[in-house]
Design an enzyme around this catalytic site. Structure first.
Site, PDB file in Angstrom:
ATOM      1  N   ARG A  91      42.184  14.538  60.610  1.00 45.80           N
ATOM      2  CA  ARG A  91      42.707  13.246  60.207  1.00 45.80           C
ATOM      3  C   ARG A  91      43.275  12.502  61.420  1.00 45.80           C
ATOM      4  NH1 ARG A  91      46.578  15.345  55.438  1.00 45.80           N
ATOM      5  NH2 ARG A  91      46.632  17.140  56.862  1.00 45.80           N
ATOM      6  N   LYS A 130      50.024  15.290  60.983  1.00 45.42           N
ATOM      7  CA  LYS A 130      50.698  16.574  60.835  1.00 45.42           C
ATOM      8  C   LYS A 130      51.898  16.687  61.763  1.00 45.42           C
ATOM      9  CE  LYS A 130      50.073  19.379  58.469  1.00 45.42           C
ATOM     10  NZ  LYS A 130      50.724  19.514  57.143  1.00 45.42           N
ATOM     11  N   TYR A 132      54.147  13.582  58.809  1.00 43.87           N
ATOM     12  CA  TYR A 132      54.598  14.692  57.973  1.00 43.87           C
ATOM     13  C   TYR A 132      55.332  15.693  58.862  1.00 43.87           C
ATOM     14  CZ  TYR A 132      51.591  13.201  54.085  1.00 43.87           C
ATOM     15  OH  TYR A 132      51.012  12.504  53.062  1.00 43.87           O
ATOM     16  N   HIS A 161      57.732  18.551  57.183  1.00 47.29           N
ATOM     17  CA  HIS A 161      57.913  19.815  56.435  1.00 47.29           C
ATOM     18  C   HIS A 161      58.816  20.772  57.218  1.00 47.29           C
ATOM     19  CE1 HIS A 161      54.851  18.550  53.576  1.00 47.29           C
ATOM     20  NE2 HIS A 161      54.025  18.312  54.566  1.00 47.29           N
ATOM     21  N   GLU A 199      56.971  12.916  53.866  1.00 48.00           N
ATOM     22  CA  GLU A 199      57.120  13.623  52.592  1.00 48.00           C
ATOM     23  C   GLU A 199      58.478  13.445  51.928  1.00 48.00           C
ATOM     24  OE1 GLU A 199      58.450  16.722  55.645  1.00 48.00           O
ATOM     25  OE2 GLU A 199      56.883  15.183  55.513  1.00 48.00           O
ATOM     26  N   ASP A 224      55.270  23.870  33.495  1.00 54.43           N
ATOM     27  CA  ASP A 224      56.241  23.006  34.149  1.00 54.43           C
ATOM     28  C   ASP A 224      57.569  23.147  33.417  1.00 54.43           C
ATOM     29  OD1 ASP A 224      55.978  20.556  36.283  1.00 54.43           O
ATOM     30  OD2 ASP A 224      57.591  20.186  34.857  1.00 54.43           O
ATOM     31  N   LEU A 252      57.092  21.712  43.918  1.00 57.58           N
ATOM     32  CA  LEU A 252      57.666  20.994  45.056  1.00 57.58           C
ATOM     33  C   LEU A 252      59.114  20.636  44.766  1.00 57.58           C
ATOM     34  CD1 LEU A 252      57.323  19.401  47.786  1.00 57.58           C
ATOM     35  CD2 LEU A 252      56.824  17.401  46.361  1.00 57.58           C
ATOM     36  N   ASP A 286      52.966  24.289  52.802  1.00 52.83           N
ATOM     37  CA  ASP A 286      53.630  23.462  53.811  1.00 52.83           C
ATOM     38  C   ASP A 286      55.143  23.555  53.711  1.00 52.83           C
ATOM     39  OD1 ASP A 286      51.657  22.249  55.444  1.00 52.83           O
ATOM     40  OD2 ASP A 286      51.086  20.923  53.816  1.00 52.83           O
ATOM     41  N   LYS A 314      51.380  33.389  53.228  1.00 55.97           N
ATOM     42  CA  LYS A 314      51.607  33.100  54.652  1.00 55.97           C
ATOM     43  C   LYS A 314      50.566  32.061  55.041  1.00 55.97           C
ATOM     44  CE  LYS A 314      48.676  36.964  56.179  1.00 55.97           C
ATOM     45  NZ  LYS A 314      48.617  38.209  56.960  1.00 55.97           N
ATOM     46  N   ASN A 328      46.975  22.741  55.838  1.00 56.09           N
ATOM     47  CA  ASN A 328      46.575  21.330  55.936  1.00 56.09           C
ATOM     48  C   ASN A 328      45.260  21.128  55.190  1.00 56.09           C
ATOM     49  OD1 ASN A 328      45.293  22.873  57.984  1.00 56.09           O
ATOM     50  ND2 ASN A 328      44.792  21.040  59.153  1.00 56.09           N
TER      51      ASN A 328
END
Length: 364
Positions: free
Chosen positions: A15, A75, A94, A96, A118, A198, A240, A270, A279, A300
């Site tokens: 990207r 990233k 991003y 993280h 994010e 959820d 998340l 992430d 991992k 990613n």
């Protein structure tokens, strides 16, 4: 403002921080954009296309970092990149940070002002700059999971959709947000049997409504997760907590309850992952096996479809990039939702979720 776009260097990351259309928006407003040569190759945009949009082309990343007032990436910066950041620079990408103390320390030591896509919010409490990549990752979770369910790829040897007279795969999606909803859309469309868990009853009602009963909704408890793991062929981790480390909802001992050759896809990787055995992996080496269960934990995922991902990302980041270019750090004071994206400033962590995860003075 002088804006720099280095080429992404994370493993198999294709990207780009700004697509040519975004560059033109910035240059038409009087800003200058410096793009590293080849930065757009992954999306099929050559240097000449960036030049036509008004960008200058830099011969290497060092020139971009040295000359720019704001760095726009996709990233999180790798070590060689954060060592080039300065206290007078903005970084917009991003990050993280919650599961990554090394990067956090590196950004603190640079003194830069680091704004994370994010954790930027909207008026409804959503995460608008994370949403498009969550859409992409949710859909990829199903296509990648379907691939690794094949016996030749290490899985159970089951076709996601099944065929007449043979059962379709059982897919369990933990988390009914953007990732989970998009995973469910693709899985249901492919004919799989889908259960989504959820902890928000209103969200479950919404999902039941939009899918018109074509999937099963369950309130997420430890018992419900265990029951569904026992019959799952593919499990998608889609939880998340904005800015914070993901909760570990599937523990190592749970793998013993699962079918041999079943697949876990951890989209939350992430943020540290929602499976205890997760991992981070790469597109180059995407899977590993523990206790007979295949783990796919690529950090990613949207990088594998860079053209779609870069344009989708730029659609939502451009207004904020323009605001930062026009007003610099004052843009943060002018927009509380953009301010929520601020993670590191002046050598300090300033985002509450990152502080909760790492403390004010993280250590390795």
């Amino acid at each position: 403002m002088r804006i720099g776009v280095p080429k992404e260097i994370k493993n198999n990351e294709f990207r780009v921080g700004l697509v040519p259309d975004s560059v033109k928006e910035l240059t038409d407003r009087g800003h200058s954009v410096l793009v590293e040569t080849g930065a757009g190759a992954g999306i099929g945009s050559a240097d000449d296309e960036y030049k036509a949009a008004g960008a200058e082309i830099a011969s290497d990343a060092a020139s971009v970092f040295a000359d720019a007032e704001m760095i726009v990436k996709v990233k999180e910066p790798q070590e060689v990149e954060w060592k080039q950041l300065r206290s007078d620079q903005l970084l917009f990408t991003y990050l993280h940070l919650a599961p990554d103390p090394k990067q956090t320390i590196g950004l603190m030591e640079s003194g830069c002002t680091a704004i994370a896509y994010e954790t930027v919010t909207d008026q409804n409490g959503g995460l608008p700059l994370l949403a498009p990549m969550s859409e992409v990752a949710g859909r990829l979770a199903i296509t990648e999971g379907a691939f690794y369910l094949k016996k030749t790829a290490g899985g159970r040897g089951i076709l996601l959709s099944g065929v007449p007279g043979a059962e379709a795969a059982n897919i369990v999606i933990i988390g009914g947000g953007v990732v989970g909803t998009n995973a469910a859309k693709l899985a249901v469309g492919m004919g799989a049997r889908v259960t989504i868990l959820d902890r928000s009853v209103p969200r479950l009602r919404y999902l039941d409504d939009i899918f018109d009963g074509r999937l099963i909704t369950r309130y997420s408890t430890a018992q419900a997760i265990e029951e569904n793991l026992a019959t799952a062929d593919l499990v998608v981790g889609a939880v998340l907590v904005p800015g914070a480390a993901a909760p570990r909802l599937v523990r190592h001992h749970h793998l013993g309850m699962m079918r041999n050759g079943s697949v876990l896809v951890d989209v939350a990787i992430d943020q540290g992952g929602c499976f205890e055995t997760s991992k981070a992996t790469t597109h180059e080496d995407p899977i590993y096996e523990i206790d007979g269960v295949v783990h796919y934990c690529v950090a990613n995922m949207p990088g594998s479809v860079p053209r779609t991902s870069s344009h989708a990302l730029n659609n939502v980041t451009l207004p904020y990039t323009l605001a930062l270019a026009e007003h610099g750090e004052k843009a943060l004071e002018m927009d509380e939702h953009l301010m929520n994206g601020l993670n590191v400033k002046g050598g300090r962590i300033v985002h509450p979720a990152v502080i909760e995860a790492l403390g004010e003075n993280p250590s390795l």
